[in-house]
Design a protein around this motif. Structure first.
Motif, PDB file in Angstrom:
ATOM      1  N   GLN A  49      31.326  47.947  38.753  1.00 43.50           N
ATOM      2  CA  GLN A  49      31.402  47.216  37.677  1.00 43.50           C
ATOM      3  C   GLN A  49      32.627  47.216  36.760  1.00 43.50           C
ATOM      4  O   GLN A  49      33.113  46.680  36.559  1.00 43.50           O
ATOM      5  N   THR A  52      32.806  37.963  37.408  1.00 42.96           N
ATOM      6  CA  THR A  52      32.887  37.486  36.026  1.00 42.96           C
ATOM      7  C   THR A  52      32.241  38.044  35.061  1.00 42.96           C
ATOM      8  O   THR A  52      32.527  38.804  33.876  1.00 42.96           O
ATOM      9  N   ILE A  53      30.999  38.935  35.373  1.00 43.28           N
ATOM     10  CA  ILE A  53      30.353  39.681  34.326  1.00 43.28           C
ATOM     11  C   ILE A  53      31.017  40.737  33.879  1.00 43.28           C
ATOM     12  O   ILE A  53      30.990  41.490  32.852  1.00 43.28           O
ATOM     13  N   ARG A  82      33.261  40.625  31.462  1.00 42.63           N
ATOM     14  CA  ARG A  82      32.849  40.465  29.929  1.00 42.63           C
ATOM     15  C   ARG A  82      32.244  41.688  29.524  1.00 42.63           C
ATOM     16  O   ARG A  82      32.046  41.856  28.231  1.00 42.63           O
ATOM     17  N   GLU A  83      31.834  42.611  30.266  1.00 41.88           N
ATOM     18  CA  GLU A  83      31.184  43.884  29.991  1.00 41.88           C
ATOM     19  C   GLU A  83      31.883  44.695  28.983  1.00 41.88           C
ATOM     20  O   GLU A  83      33.006  45.166  29.358  1.00 41.88           O
ATOM     21  N   ASP A 122      29.860  36.181  40.338  1.00 43.08           N
ATOM     22  CA  ASP A 122      29.098  36.395  39.312  1.00 43.08           C
ATOM     23  C   ASP A 122      29.234  37.761  38.716  1.00 43.08           C
ATOM     24  O   ASP A 122      29.496  38.152  37.552  1.00 43.08           O
ATOM     25  N   ARG A 123      29.352  38.765  39.715  1.00 43.79           N
ATOM     26  CA  ARG A 123      29.686  40.066  39.463  1.00 43.79           C
ATOM     27  C   ARG A 123      30.818  40.289  38.873  1.00 43.79           C
ATOM     28  O   ARG A 123      31.026  41.292  37.765  1.00 43.79           O
TER      29      ARG A 123
END
Length: 752
Positions: free
Chosen positions: A369, A314-315, A318-319, A311-312
């Protein structure tokens, strides 16, 4: 990649133990080295998926895997020359000898890259000839004995220049045959059936003669070690633990650095096949809880990860911006920072309390991130499945009717969806103990036990004597004031009983009545048409196998029992043991849902969380549990690798119980016979049919209930190609590398 995904595996539910699942059935798998590693890896890692079908499926169910590979395939001319690939492993291997008991998934990866394998596994889980080493291999005689003739690639040589030949095959056979106890081997399956090995018509031919037919002969000599390793007990036991000086793969072992937690593989200058694209592969040990951080820091380029880390990544992709008020330390309250951190997906339990520490923690997270935007999640399904194991050695689950009731209470489709749907993977329950969808032997055999049916579950429990509203005796109180001495005696007896069996101290009841039927619903019959079911006269828990007629109403109506179920003054409660370490969240969620399903039919559960290190060794292998979740790897050779997992436990000469890898302690003579027959036939269709019959009987005895195929999640640098979630297929290390600048590839599909 390794078989750790969401959940645990060792057999895969036993997290710490099941580290190797991909190569063998390990406790890990406890019999062969391959088996040993297999079970360990899976125990530790997790829960699996099972098909929730009420009837046997058609043969075409196994026509293709449920999910395809996700490795970003690229032609070799699109792959850049050179570079170092840093690949995460769980630990620096204790040994580089895959046939030793402490071999693990890292051992297997090294062997795949540096040693010959006569056969590898393709994308459908089938063994295929490896042309780098074999021109051909086939059975050339069956009478009076089976003979396999190997014709070797004439270019195949060891790194010291010596040709690969019969002497290496013979040395490995002698080491693994089981005839010389000086060799500390963890497996001899198949090698113990070989009668002799000799040179063929020339140096490139090897004749292997078996004294008993062996269907899984393709499993042998993969990997093949040089005679320098296999030639003597000393070289076998110690010579290949920390170094391999003679190899024969696209890579060679350059060094093992335990201080830096690295195993460095470099190009083999004597390699005759397609040259490796990479200069170097660095297998770097990284704790599973720190994989995302390691990727962000550049410590590794590719790593097996869990769902939260996926999830990290994937996010991060998108950030665009964060909007976090990091400036002005005194203007943002800790409460607001904490709230914002939680929206980012940070772990609440790991968040510091003070605003300054919170701000630093969030800043570090955001920095990671930013770096993770260069990575992608590659996903498929592992060649492994998670099961619910039911310990049939003692307690309520020693009664087959209670085990069947548990099976009928489970909505396996819902459990598969719980784990796989959020990941975008096919949520199909696994329907076989011996194969997965895509493999030739796969057919959904769950019809032998039946699908979700709470009425039937309650009827089975009632037939076994578990009734609602019955009195529950408190073992801590005297039986009655009018007979205090009698009460004290009962109390003492109760306590003595608890001490003697220790809950689950391994004093197992050996043997279970096999009420299984064949595909036509008929009872097991011997050659003389007599019923061959195994009867045990002194069963301490009633008559296992008794089955309430279909449709029998449960006492008290269709709903859940009016009160706790009880028998002989004891409530029906099962101890559900789970690992508690990082990555166990999925198993815990699955266990919670199972507990709710069982509660509906009156079965209480007591969840006990234990450390990862203790989970397999002290609980699963020792029989200290009623219910547990762990995973088994699938095998291209189920007649060999699945048999010890479902073999009927036998009492050894010293009085101990030999369970092999059957940690549920549930087995029958008929299942053993079917595996033996499958192993001894060279007709593949006949062998697959025998394995399906064995699977049907395993379902009927309800010792283990497959749930779902394990997800395989891999975090990889976006410019890496021919690397990722391999599914069934053996990785091709010489094709791995980084995409050339300007080259284009299309991401491989995640579904087959």
């Amino acid at each position: 990649m390794s078989h750790h995904g969401v959940g645990h595996s060792a057999p895969s539910g036993a997290r710490g133990t099941a580290r190797s699942a991909t190569t063998a059935r390990q406790p890990n798998d406890g019999g062969t080295s391959r088996r040993y590693r297999r079970s360990l890896a899976f125990l530790a890692a997790g829960a699996l998926a099972v098909p929730l079908l009420a009837g046997c499926g058609s043969d075409d169910e196994g026509s293709k895997p449920l999910a395809g590979q996700d490795i970003v395939p690229a032609a070799r001319d699109a792959v850049a020359e050179g570079g170092t690939l840093k690949m995460a492993v769980d630990a620096v291997p204790e040994t580089l000898n895959t046939f030793q008991a402490d071999a693990d998934a890292g051992t297997t990866r090294v062997a795949q890259a540096v040693l010959p394998s006569m056969f590898t596994i393709d994308a459908t889980g089938k063994p295929v000839r490896n042309p780098d080493y074999l021109e051909s291999a086939k059975v050339i005689e069956t009478e009076p004995r089976q003979v396999v003739l190997y014709k070797l690639n004439q270019q195949a040589v060891w790194s010291d220049g010596r040709e690969i030949g019969a002497a290496d095959f013979a040395a490995q056979w002698r080491a693994l045959s089981g005839k010389d106890s000086a060799y500390w081997t963890a497996r001899n399956a198949g090698y113990d059936r070989i009668a002799q090995i000799e040179r063929g018509a020339n140096d490139l031919e090897v004749r292997v003669t078996f004294d008993r037919p062996y269907a899984d002969w393709r499993s042998l000599f993969s990997p093949l070690y040089p005679k320098d390793v296999m030639g003597t007990p000393d070289t076998f036991n110690d010579g290949a633990r920390r170094k391999l000086t003679v190899t024969a793969g696209p890579f060679r072992v350059d060094k093992v650095d335990t201080a830096k937690k690295d195993v460095i593989l470099t190009r083999n200058p004597r390699w005759w096949g397609r040259p490796a694209k990479l200069d170097e592969i660095d297998l770097h040990a990284v704790d599973r809880a720190k994989r995302a951080s390691a990727l962000a820091a550049g410590t590794v380029d590719v790593a097996d990860i869990d769902a939260a880390e996926a999830d990290r990544i994937t996010i991060a992709g998108r950030e665009k911006g964060t909007g976090l008020p990091l400036q002005g330390a005194g203007k943002t309250s800790a409460k607001k920072l904490r709230s914002w951190a939680l929206t980012l997906g940070m772990d609440e339990e790991k968040l510091p309390k003070g605003p300054k520490k919170l701000r630093r923690s969030i800043a570090k997270w955001l920095e990671q991130q930013h770096e993770l935007r260069d990575f992608a999640v590659r996903k498929s399904l592992e060649p492994a499945y998670t099961q619910l194991a039911l310990n049939g050695s003692e307690g309520p689950l020693a009664d087959e009717r209670v085990r069947r009731a548990v099976a009928r209470a489970l909505d396996r489709q819902a459990l598969a969806k719980l784990v796989l749907t959020p990941l975008g993977l096919p949520a199909v329950p696994v329907g076989s103990h011996v194969a997965l969808s895509g493999q030739a032997a796969y057919t959904d055999g769950s019809g032998a036990i039946g699908g979700l049916d709470t009425h039937e579950a309650q009827a089975l429990l009632a037939d076994a004597g578990w009734v609602a509203g019955g009195p529950i005796r408190d073992p801590g109180k005297a039986a009655g004031a009018e007979d205090e001495k009698k009460g004290d005696k009962e109390k003492d007896d109760s306590e003595q009983g608890d001490e003697s069996d220790g809950g689950h101290d391994g004093q197992y009841i050996v043997g279970e009545d096999d009420k299984g039927t064949d595909d036509k619903g008929t009872a097991d019959k011997g050659t003389d048409d007599r019923d061959t079911r195994d009867h045990q006269k002194d069963h301490a828990h009633g008559a296992p196998g008794a089955y309430a007629p279909k449709g029998t109403a449960a006492p008290g109506g269709a709903g859940a029992p009016a009160g706790p179920l009880a028998k002989d003054g004891k409530a029906l409660s099962l101890r559900f043991v789970l690992p508690s370490g990082p990555g166990s969240e999925t198993l815990q969620s699955v266990a919670d849902q199972i507990s709710k399903m069982l509660e509906k039919v009156g079965i209480a559960t007591e969840i006990q969380k234990v450390s990862d290190d203790s989970y397999f060794k002290d609980h699963i292998a020792a029989g200290q549990y009623d219910l547990a979740l762990y995973s088994w790897p699938s095998s291209a050779f189920p007649a060999t690798d699945a048999r010890p997992i479902y073999a009927k436990p036998v009492v050894a000469a010293d009085g101990s119980l030999n369970v092999e890898q059957n940690y549920t302690r549930v087995g029958t003579d008929q299942v053993d016979q079917l595996f033996d027959q499958a192993l001894g036939t060279l007709d593949e269709d006949e062998a697959d049919g025998l394995l399906r019959k064995a699977d049907s009987r395993i379902w009927a005895s309800a010792g283990s209930l497959p749930l779902y195929q394990r997800p395989q999640l891999v975090g990889a640098r976006k410019d890496l190609v021919n690397v990722g979630a391999f599914g069934f297929q053996t990785p091709v290390y010489q094709d791995m590398g980084f995409l050339k600048k300007g080259a284009k590839v299309s991401p491989s599909p995640s579904k087959g």
